[in-house]
Design a protein around this motif. Structure first.
Motif, short mmCIF file in Angstrom:
data_model
loop_
_atom_site.label_atom_id
_atom_site.label_comp_id
_atom_site.label_asym_id
_atom_site.label_seq_id
_atom_site.Cartn_x
_atom_site.Cartn_y
_atom_site.Cartn_z
N GLY A 78 49.49 37.91 44.73
CA GLY A 78 50.86 37.97 44.58
C GLY A 78 51.35 39.25 45.10
O GLY A 78 52.64 39.30 45.58
N ALA A 79 50.64 40.48 45.15
CA ALA A 79 51.24 41.69 45.76
C ALA A 79 51.03 41.82 47.20
O ALA A 79 51.75 42.30 47.64
N LEU A 80 49.87 41.47 47.46
CA LEU A 80 49.43 41.63 48.91
C LEU A 80 49.21 40.39 49.67
O LEU A 80 48.96 40.67 50.87
N GLY A 81 49.33 39.22 49.03
CA GLY A 81 49.17 37.95 49.91
C GLY A 81 47.63 37.73 50.40
O GLY A 81 47.32 37.19 51.28
N ILE A 82 46.67 38.56 49.63
CA ILE A 82 45.14 38.49 49.84
C ILE A 82 44.54 37.62 48.83
O ILE A 82 44.81 37.69 47.80
N ASP A 83 44.10 36.15 49.39
CA ASP A 83 43.48 35.20 48.40
C ASP A 83 42.02 35.61 48.32
O ASP A 83 41.27 35.27 49.09
N ILE A 84 41.61 36.55 47.60
CA ILE A 84 40.19 36.81 47.07
C ILE A 84 39.70 35.42 46.11
O ILE A 84 40.45 34.88 45.59
N THR A 85 38.42 35.41 46.09
CA THR A 85 37.65 34.35 45.54
C THR A 85 37.90 34.41 43.93
O THR A 85 38.57 35.37 43.60
N LYS A 86 37.26 33.52 43.21
CA LYS A 86 37.76 33.15 41.71
C LYS A 86 36.81 33.83 40.66
O LYS A 86 37.43 33.95 39.55
N ASP A 87 35.71 34.43 41.18
CA ASP A 87 34.93 34.90 39.98
C ASP A 87 34.36 36.31 40.22
O ASP A 87 34.46 36.59 41.58
N SER A 88 34.03 37.17 39.38
CA SER A 88 33.76 38.66 39.64
C SER A 88 32.38 38.67 40.48
O SER A 88 32.63 39.50 41.39
N ARG A 89 31.44 37.92 40.41
CA ARG A 89 30.37 38.00 41.47
C ARG A 89 30.73 37.72 42.93
O ARG A 89 30.19 38.37 43.82
N SER A 90 31.40 36.62 42.92
CA SER A 90 31.82 36.15 44.28
C SER A 90 32.94 37.18 44.88
O SER A 90 32.93 37.36 46.06
N GLN A 91 33.79 37.64 44.16
CA GLN A 91 34.70 38.68 44.61
C GLN A 91 34.03 40.13 44.92
O GLN A 91 34.42 40.63 45.93
N MET A 92 33.04 40.36 44.43
CA MET A 92 32.02 41.66 44.87
C MET A 92 31.37 41.24 46.28
O MET A 92 31.45 41.91 47.27
N GLN A 93 31.12 39.77 46.54
CA GLN A 93 30.50 39.51 47.71
C GLN A 93 31.65 39.41 48.84
O GLN A 93 31.55 39.83 50.00
N TYR A 94 32.70 39.13 48.31
CA TYR A 94 33.94 39.03 49.25
C TYR A 94 34.07 40.80 49.73
O TYR A 94 34.41 40.88 51.04
N VAL A 95 34.17 41.40 48.83
CA VAL A 95 34.45 42.90 49.17
C VAL A 95 33.22 43.48 50.14
O VAL A 95 33.56 44.17 51.24
N LYS A 96 31.93 43.08 49.72
CA LYS A 96 30.90 43.55 50.79
C LYS A 96 31.08 42.91 52.27
O LYS A 96 30.74 43.72 53.10
N GLN A 97 31.65 41.73 52.31
CA GLN A 97 31.73 41.19 53.62
C GLN A 97 32.93 41.43 54.33
O GLN A 97 33.19 41.73 55.39
N ALA A 98 34.10 41.56 53.53
CA ALA A 98 35.46 41.70 54.20
C ALA A 98 35.95 43.12 53.93
O ALA A 98 37.01 43.68 54.71
N GLY A 99 35.14 43.73 53.21
CA GLY A 99 35.85 45.28 52.82
C GLY A 99 36.02 46.02 53.85
O GLY A 99 34.90 46.21 54.67
N SER A 100 36.56 47.14 53.72
CA SER A 100 36.46 48.21 54.53
C SER A 100 35.55 49.25 54.20
O SER A 100 35.07 50.08 55.05
N ARG A 101 35.04 49.30 52.94
CA ARG A 101 34.15 50.18 52.56
C ARG A 101 33.49 49.80 51.11
O ARG A 101 34.19 48.95 50.44
N ILE A 102 32.37 49.86 50.93
CA ILE A 102 31.59 49.81 49.56
C ILE A 102 30.92 51.00 48.99
O ILE A 102 30.77 51.99 49.78
#
Length: 122
Positions: A17-41
């Motif tokens: 809603g705020a950024l137009g970024i469609d991240i995945t649906k559960d917390s485990r896959s969201q962490m994987q998303y951050v690891k793959q697409a994130g600018s830093r971990i």
């Protein structure tokens, strides 16, 4: 239906809603998303920046002793929230504890449960 959001539904809704970024649906896959697409971990909570997603292992109790000797990185991700600065996180909790809320992270179970976090914002 926002009245039934769990933590990962909430973070997904905010990012979409705020950024137009469609991240995945559960917390485990969201962490994987951050690891793959994130600018830093990171695994040090003190490296959190506003807007970062934060990830936590299961709740084991309110006392620091309940987490002593536990390697959080080896546990399943069960909770997520958004860092908003000054040691605070925006997240959802159960209806019994108030739904969407702001909680201070340090010197309590949230700090001891922290697994990792990261930024996906430019």
């Amino acid at each position: 239906d926002t009245s039934t959001f769990d933590c990962s539904d909430f973070t997904r809704h905010v990012y979409l809603g705020a950024l137009g970024i469609d991240i995945t649906k559960d917390s485990r896959s969201q962490m994987q998303y951050v690891k793959q697409a994130g600018s830093r971990i990171y695994t040090d909570l003190r490296q959190a920046k506003k807007g970062d997603l934060l990830f936590f292992m299961s709740y084991r109790g309110w006392r620091e002793e309940d987490y002593r000797g536990v390697n959080a990185a080896r546990h399943t991700i069960t909770h997520t929230g958004i860092y908003i600065g000054d040691g605070n996180m925006l997240h959802t909790a159960s209806r019994a504890t108030g739904g969407v809320r702001v909680d201070y992270l340090y010197d309590k179970h949230l700090e001891w449960r922290f697994v990792g976090g990261g930024g996906v914002l430019p």
